[in-house]
Design a protein around this motif. Sequence first.
Motif, PDB file in Angstrom:
ATOM      1  N   MET A 187       0.829  -1.204   0.000  1.00  0.00           N
ATOM      2  CA  MET A 187       0.000   0.000   0.000  1.00  0.00           C
ATOM      3  C   MET A 187       0.865   1.256   0.000  1.00  0.00           C
ATOM      4  SD  MET A 187      -2.944  -1.251   2.696  1.00  0.00           S
ATOM      5  CE  MET A 187      -3.482   0.424   3.012  1.00  0.00           C
ATOM      6  N   ALA A 188       1.934   1.209   0.772  1.00  0.00           N
ATOM      7  CA  ALA A 188       2.817   2.380   0.850  1.00  0.00           C
ATOM      8  C   ALA A 188       3.651   2.546  -0.411  1.00  0.00           C
ATOM      9  CB  ALA A 188       3.726   2.247   2.072  1.00  0.00           C
ATOM     10  N   ASP A 189       4.186   1.445  -0.914  1.00  0.00           N
ATOM     11  CA  ASP A 189       5.071   1.513  -2.086  1.00  0.00           C
ATOM     12  C   ASP A 189       4.327   1.903  -3.363  1.00  0.00           C
ATOM     13  OD1 ASP A 189       7.117   0.788  -0.446  1.00  0.00           O
ATOM     14  OD2 ASP A 189       7.314  -1.270  -1.203  1.00  0.00           O
ATOM     15  N   PHE A 190       3.065   1.448  -3.486  1.00  0.00           N
ATOM     16  CA  PHE A 190       2.332   1.681  -4.733  1.00  0.00           C
ATOM     17  C   PHE A 190       1.172   2.666  -4.572  1.00  0.00           C
ATOM     18  CE2 PHE A 190       4.406  -2.422  -5.174  1.00  0.00           C
ATOM     19  CZ  PHE A 190       4.942  -2.346  -6.449  1.00  0.00           C
ATOM     20  N   ASP A 191       1.082   3.264  -3.398  1.00  0.00           N
ATOM     21  CA  ASP A 191       0.063   4.286  -3.121  1.00  0.00           C
ATOM     22  C   ASP A 191      -1.342   3.783  -3.455  1.00  0.00           C
ATOM     23  OD1 ASP A 191      -0.948   6.727  -2.280  1.00  0.00           O
ATOM     24  OD2 ASP A 191      -0.763   7.636  -4.275  1.00  0.00           O
ATOM     25  N   VAL A 192      -1.676   2.619  -2.895  1.00  0.00           N
ATOM     26  CA  VAL A 192      -3.016   2.072  -3.087  1.00  0.00           C
ATOM     27  C   VAL A 192      -3.707   1.953  -1.745  1.00  0.00           C
ATOM     28  CG1 VAL A 192      -2.463   0.809  -5.177  1.00  0.00           C
ATOM     29  CG2 VAL A 192      -2.171  -0.313  -2.963  1.00  0.00           C
ATOM     30  N   ASP A 193      -5.028   1.959  -1.791  1.00  0.00           N
ATOM     31  CA  ASP A 193      -5.865   1.864  -0.605  1.00  0.00           C
ATOM     32  C   ASP A 193      -6.678   0.570  -0.703  1.00  0.00           C
ATOM     33  OD1 ASP A 193      -8.642   2.548   0.855  1.00  0.00           O
ATOM     34  OD2 ASP A 193      -7.017   3.773   1.717  1.00  0.00           O
ATOM     35  N   PRO A 194      -7.050  -0.061   0.416  1.00  0.00           N
ATOM     36  CA  PRO A 194      -7.861  -1.280   0.338  1.00  0.00           C
ATOM     37  C   PRO A 194      -9.122  -1.130  -0.504  1.00  0.00           C
ATOM     38  CG  PRO A 194      -7.046  -0.997   2.566  1.00  0.00           C
ATOM     39  CD  PRO A 194      -6.641   0.238   1.801  1.00  0.00           C
ATOM     40  N   LYS A 195      -9.691   0.066  -0.520  1.00  0.00           N
ATOM     41  CA  LYS A 195     -10.921   0.262  -1.284  1.00  0.00           C
ATOM     42  C   LYS A 195     -10.690   0.105  -2.791  1.00  0.00           C
ATOM     43  CE  LYS A 195     -10.520   5.316  -1.628  1.00  0.00           C
ATOM     44  NZ  LYS A 195     -11.142   6.609  -1.253  1.00  0.00           N
ATOM     45  N   HIS A 196      -9.426   0.227  -3.212  1.00  0.00           N
ATOM     46  CA  HIS A 196      -9.126   0.067  -4.628  1.00  0.00           C
ATOM     47  C   HIS A 196      -9.344  -1.376  -5.098  1.00  0.00           C
ATOM     48  CE1 HIS A 196      -6.300   3.788  -4.290  1.00  0.00           C
ATOM     49  NE2 HIS A 196      -7.551   4.132  -4.548  1.00  0.00           N
ATOM     50  N   SER A 197      -9.409  -2.326  -4.176  1.00  0.00           N
ATOM     51  CA  SER A 197      -9.643  -3.720  -4.552  1.00  0.00           C
ATOM     52  C   SER A 197     -11.128  -4.054  -4.628  1.00  0.00           C
ATOM     53  CB  SER A 197      -8.949  -4.667  -3.555  1.00  0.00           C
ATOM     54  OG  SER A 197      -9.535  -4.563  -2.274  1.00  0.00           O
ATOM     55  N   ASN A 198     -11.983  -3.093  -4.257  1.00  0.00           N
ATOM     56  CA  ASN A 198     -13.426  -3.310  -4.368  1.00  0.00           C
ATOM     57  C   ASN A 198     -13.860  -3.229  -5.832  1.00  0.00           C
ATOM     58  OD1 ASN A 198     -13.546  -3.484  -1.585  1.00  0.00           O
ATOM     59  ND2 ASN A 198     -14.118  -1.339  -1.314  1.00  0.00           N
ATOM     60  N   GLU A 199     -14.959  -3.897  -6.150  1.00  0.00           N
ATOM     61  CA  GLU A 199     -15.446  -3.924  -7.529  1.00  0.00           C
ATOM     62  C   GLU A 199     -16.929  -3.603  -7.589  1.00  0.00           C
ATOM     63  OE1 GLU A 199     -13.137  -7.389  -9.777  1.00  0.00           O
ATOM     64  OE2 GLU A 199     -13.824  -8.022  -7.792  1.00  0.00           O
ATOM     65  N   HIS A 200     -17.334  -2.996  -8.682  1.00  0.00           N
ATOM     66  CA  HIS A 200     -18.749  -2.675  -8.897  1.00  0.00           C
ATOM     67  C   HIS A 200     -19.143  -3.119 -10.298  1.00  0.00           C
ATOM     68  CE1 HIS A 200     -22.584  -0.625  -8.580  1.00  0.00           C
ATOM     69  NE2 HIS A 200     -22.366  -0.104  -9.786  1.00  0.00           N
ATOM     70  N   PHE A 201     -20.214  -3.892 -10.389  1.00  0.00           N
ATOM     71  CA  PHE A 201     -20.722  -4.368 -11.669  1.00  0.00           C
ATOM     72  C   PHE A 201     -22.186  -3.960 -11.801  1.00  0.00           C
ATOM     73  CE2 PHE A 201     -17.683  -7.653 -10.094  1.00  0.00           C
ATOM     74  CZ  PHE A 201     -16.654  -7.395 -10.995  1.00  0.00           C
ATOM     75  N   GLU A 202     -22.537  -3.399 -12.946  1.00  0.00           N
ATOM     76  CA  GLU A 202     -23.916  -2.939 -13.140  1.00  0.00           C
ATOM     77  C   GLU A 202     -24.313  -3.092 -14.602  1.00  0.00           C
ATOM     78  OE1 GLU A 202     -26.763   0.893 -11.978  1.00  0.00           O
ATOM     79  OE2 GLU A 202     -24.617   0.879 -11.468  1.00  0.00           O
ATOM     80  N   GLY A 203     -25.546  -3.526 -14.818  1.00  0.00           N
ATOM     81  CA  GLY A 203     -26.026  -3.694 -16.176  1.00  0.00           C
ATOM     82  C   GLY A 203     -27.452  -4.209 -16.196  1.00  0.00           C
ATOM     83  N   ASP A 204     -27.931  -4.570 -17.381  1.00  0.00           N
ATOM     84  CA  ASP A 204     -29.313  -5.021 -17.554  1.00  0.00           C
ATOM     85  C   ASP A 204     -29.375  -6.253 -18.444  1.00  0.00           C
ATOM     86  OD1 ASP A 204     -31.020  -2.757 -16.302  1.00  0.00           O
ATOM     87  OD2 ASP A 204     -29.622  -1.674 -17.620  1.00  0.00           O
ATOM     88  N   PHE A 205     -30.255  -7.167 -18.085  1.00  0.00           N
ATOM     89  CA  PHE A 205     -30.583  -8.320 -18.907  1.00  0.00           C
ATOM     90  C   PHE A 205     -32.004  -8.132 -19.431  1.00  0.00           C
ATOM     91  CE2 PHE A 205     -26.910 -10.153 -17.065  1.00  0.00           C
ATOM     92  CZ  PHE A 205     -26.594 -11.324 -17.748  1.00  0.00           C
ATOM     93  N   ASP A 206     -32.173  -8.221 -20.729  1.00  0.00           N
ATOM     94  CA  ASP A 206     -33.487  -8.098 -21.341  1.00  0.00           C
ATOM     95  C   ASP A 206     -33.827  -9.420 -22.024  1.00  0.00           C
ATOM     96  OD1 ASP A 206     -35.854  -7.127 -22.282  1.00  0.00           O
ATOM     97  OD2 ASP A 206     -34.969  -5.973 -23.930  1.00  0.00           O
ATOM     98  N   LEU A 207     -34.035 -10.443 -21.219  1.00  0.00           N
ATOM     99  CA  LEU A 207     -34.242 -11.790 -21.757  1.00  0.00           C
ATOM    100  C   LEU A 207     -35.540 -11.876 -22.554  1.00  0.00           C
ATOM    101  CD1 LEU A 207     -33.227 -13.989 -18.681  1.00  0.00           C
ATOM    102  CD2 LEU A 207     -31.829 -13.387 -20.659  1.00  0.00           C
TER     103      LEU A 207
END
Length: 225
Positions: free
Chosen positions: A22-42
Amino acid sequence: MQHFSIDKKNEVDKTFRVSKVMADFDVDPKHSNEHFEGDFDLPEKWNVGIIVGKSGTGKTTIAKDMFGEELISGFEYKNKSVIDDMPKNKSVEDISRAFYSVGFGSVPSWLKPYSVLSNGEKMRVDIARSILEKDFIVFDEFTSVVDRQVAKVASMAVSKAIRKQDKKFIAVTCHYDVIDYLEPDWIFNTDTMTFSFTTGDDLNKRSRLENATNQNGENLGSIII
């Protein structure tokens, strides 16, 4: 239309190594979170669909969220012959038809335990068992462990079997090359989070596939039962 909005949070323990990264690459734990959004029109009427996209784009997460009850996740195989692992309420004739329908036509292999089968045979057995047990099948990592020639033949066989029995099958895969051979009624692409119907504009597609040959010169259509 079915909408999904999925937040996938990954809990991180701040160990020495994690803290250093985290210190070496300036990343935060929240950067590993993911969000997926979309629609299925079956559509009201369909048999084969595909969820396709690159690794890490949320295919399995979306499949679980949208079709969790139908997702195939690890059958138990404990008998000395795979034919004895098939549903007890199915006859030998039912099982034989299912095996043939997905291209698992080597009868001696029906007498072998699942553990000694090739990856291609294992995949076909899994699909045959799914067809015997369910009317709606979501198959994760479809064709991921087989070579691409086997993948094409298996895709043609599965598509034909599912449509003949009027069942529903969704392939979840990172392999775009199976699309033409599955001929899905719809496609959800996780690279762009877009849903689309297949149009059938290529009127010669089915003929082209049925006349395709493998690297040994065998006709692919002729080896699909």
